[in-house]
Write an enzyme that holds these catalytic residues in place. Structure first.
Site, PDB file in Angstrom:
ATOM      1  N   LYS A  22      13.883 -40.286 -17.745  1.00  0.00           N
ATOM      2  CA  LYS A  22      13.632 -38.948 -18.289  1.00  0.00           C
ATOM      3  C   LYS A  22      13.879 -38.932 -16.749  1.00  0.00           C
ATOM      4  O   LYS A  22      14.398 -37.502 -16.783  1.00  0.00           O
ATOM      5  CB  LYS A  22      12.415 -39.361 -18.142  1.00  0.00           C
ATOM      6  N   ASN A  23      14.163 -39.059 -15.508  1.00  0.00           N
ATOM      7  CA  ASN A  23      14.340 -38.431 -14.350  1.00  0.00           C
ATOM      8  C   ASN A  23      15.574 -38.287 -14.217  1.00  0.00           C
ATOM      9  O   ASN A  23      16.186 -37.518 -13.465  1.00  0.00           O
ATOM     10  CB  ASN A  23      13.752 -39.462 -13.166  1.00  0.00           C
ATOM     11  N   CYS A 120       3.350 -32.369 -13.242  1.00  0.00           N
ATOM     12  CA  CYS A 120       2.027 -32.477 -13.241  1.00  0.00           C
ATOM     13  C   CYS A 120       1.660 -32.113 -11.863  1.00  0.00           C
ATOM     14  O   CYS A 120       2.106 -31.989 -10.903  1.00  0.00           O
ATOM     15  CB  CYS A 120       2.139 -34.699 -13.279  1.00  0.00           C
ATOM     16  N   ARG A 125       3.714 -29.930  -3.898  1.00  0.00           N
ATOM     17  CA  ARG A 125       5.045 -30.285  -3.360  1.00  0.00           C
ATOM     18  C   ARG A 125       6.547 -29.671  -2.927  1.00  0.00           C
ATOM     19  O   ARG A 125       6.804 -28.645  -3.812  1.00  0.00           O
ATOM     20  CB  ARG A 125       5.912 -29.771  -4.887  1.00  0.00           C
ATOM     21  N   ASP A 310       6.161 -43.461  -9.404  1.00  0.00           N
ATOM     22  CA  ASP A 310       6.002 -43.325 -10.907  1.00  0.00           C
ATOM     23  C   ASP A 310       5.082 -45.037 -11.685  1.00  0.00           C
ATOM     24  O   ASP A 310       5.151 -44.907 -12.526  1.00  0.00           O
ATOM     25  CB  ASP A 310       7.288 -42.992 -11.693  1.00  0.00           C
ATOM     26  N   ARG A 402       5.119 -35.944 -22.432  1.00  0.00           N
ATOM     27  CA  ARG A 402       6.405 -34.762 -20.770  1.00  0.00           C
ATOM     28  C   ARG A 402       7.396 -35.945 -21.207  1.00  0.00           C
ATOM     29  O   ARG A 402       8.741 -36.026 -20.773  1.00  0.00           O
ATOM     30  CB  ARG A 402       6.268 -34.384 -19.771  1.00  0.00           C
TER      31      ARG A 402
END
Length: 437
Positions: A22-23, A120, A125, A310, A402
């Site tokens: 995903k990343n 999220c 951020r 994560d 997600r």
């Protein structure tokens, strides 16, 4: 609205195959904006974040063609900034990776606009390191009204030497994308070294870029005039693999996890071994087995190759079921312990003090109604539900989808009693008509 219903207490057994990272996907899709020609991306995870980014590119004028569930062909030759619209902003506000569009737009057009990152909510951020790097490349970047706007001083970025004040995955990715077509040579120091950073560099190079040093703390990029089309397959998802490893640790059983790069999992495997979980490494698989008592452990998250942030919520859920007292220290984010409020509903005993959580293991968690606070917190409450006695109901599962492809189907194939209930008043769909054909 969807929710998961889990009847816990069943060990997991069988084989599960891991999807594309995903990343990596959420960095590579924006980077494809810079490619003139057809770009084929394989092993793409079927998750909502990739759907969102593909939709953004299509609105901007890209041709998006799904070859199959995990392969997409993108042609961004005709993309223009005229396609930016309220629909684009609504989409980019949903995900953290929206800020990678800034580096891609600057590299392609010499100017850019995007929303502040969404996704999220587990801490601020900051994008100061992004701005520092892009400014060094000759862009004028400003943030106002929830938007990031940037423009290259002379219409094209220029190479520079950049030292990041702190290791930042997002800033490393954004600067690397932008520098791929900048004039001259860029040297980025104190960069992140995560596997998906290396994957992005390999993608860019396969499209004609000249990026060297990814995976070390110094990346050197020699800019090229443009990128051309090609084919690239994403690496497996380190965090998805780690999540299933944690699920077996919590619920017990024996699972073979395929389509992985075991080296990427070393930091997770070593911690689980410390907790009395057996791990067997193969060429492209790991076997995870747990039939004894879980032991307590201390965990501190760090940039790769340290224990990944994560994976912190997932390992936190496992430690709630371990004997003794464990400490989890979050070394990356300011506020990533919200999920413990949900685990307390299931009988977990946790005290949070700043960036450290002290966990006193219990004999057994008990099913309850909980919510997914964010993507990885959602995975944590699912893991807790698998280990718990009784029925757990997980709400707000849109966060989980997600980043996890078919998590319900994969867990059911391992023997878990889990189902997704879709309430008819607010129907949702994964892949919509815009991806057809």
């Amino acid at each position: 609205m969807q929710k998961y219903i889990i009847s816990g207490g069943r060990p997991l057994n069988g084989t599960v195959s891991i999807s594309g990272a995903k990343n990596a996907a959420v960095a590579i899709i924006p980077a494809a904006l810079m490619v003139r020609g057809v770009c084929r991306i394989e092993n793409l995870p079927d998750i909502s974040d990739t759907d969102t980014l593909l939709r953004v590119l299509e609105i901007m004028g890209a041709s998006v063609r799904m070859i199959n569930r995990t392969t997409v062909e993108l042609d961004c030759t005709s993309v223009s900034l005229d396609g930016l619209s309220e629909e684009v902003w609504a989409l980019t506000r949903r995900i953290r990776a929206s800020y990678y569009l800034i580096g891609a737009m600057l590299g392609r057009f010499g100017r850019a606009c995007s929303t502040m990152p969404g996704g999220c909510n587990f801490g601020v951020r900051p994008i100061d390191q992004h701005i520092k790097g892009l400014n060094a490349l000759g862009a004028n970047v400003r943030v106002d009204g929830g938007f990031i706007r940037a423009r290259a001083e002379n219409g094209r970025l220029r190479g520079a030497r950049i030292y990041l004040d702190k290791v930042s995955v997002g800033a490393t990715i954004n600067i690397m994308i932008a520098a791929a077509t900048a004039e001259g040579r860029t040297v980025i120091e104190n960069v992140a070294r995560e596997p998906h950073i290396v994957d992005l560099a390999n993608f860019l190079n396969s499209m004609g870029a000249d990026v060297r040093g990814a995976g070390t703390d110094v990346i050197k990029v020699r800019g090229v005039p443009s990128l051309h089309g090609g084919t690239y397959a994403l690496i497996p998802d380190q965090i998805e693999a780690g999540t299933y490893m944690a699920a077996v640790a919590a619920a017990g059983g024996c699972v073979r996890i395929e389509n992985v790069i075991p080296k990427h999992l070393d930091c997770i495997s070593s911690k689980l071994r410390e907790m009395n979980v057996e791990i067997e490494d193969g060429d492209d698989y790991v076997v995870v087995r747990r039939d004894g008592l879980l032991c307590h452990a201390d965990v501190k998250t760090m940039p790769y190759p340290g224990f990944p942030t994560d994976m912190q919520p997932q390992i936190g859920a496992v430690l709630c079921c371990a004997s003794g007292i464990s400490a989890v220290t979050e070394g990356v984010w300011d506020n990533r312990f919200k999920y413990f409020e949900e685990l307390r509903k299931m009988g977990a005993t946790v005290k949070v003090d700043g960036r450290t959580a002290i966990i006193i293991g219990v004999d057994r968690l008990t099913g309850a109604t909980v919510r997914a606070c964010d993507l990885r917190a959602g995975a944590a409450v699912v893991i807790a539900g698998l280990a718990a006695k009784g029925v757990t109901r997980v709400e707000d599962v849109q966060y989980i989808e997600r980043g996890y492809e078919d998590i319900v189907g994969k867990l059911r194939a391992l023997g878990a009693e889990i189902r997704c209930v879709d309430e008819p008043d607010e129907p949702t769909s994964r892949r919509t008509d815009w991806l057809a054909g």
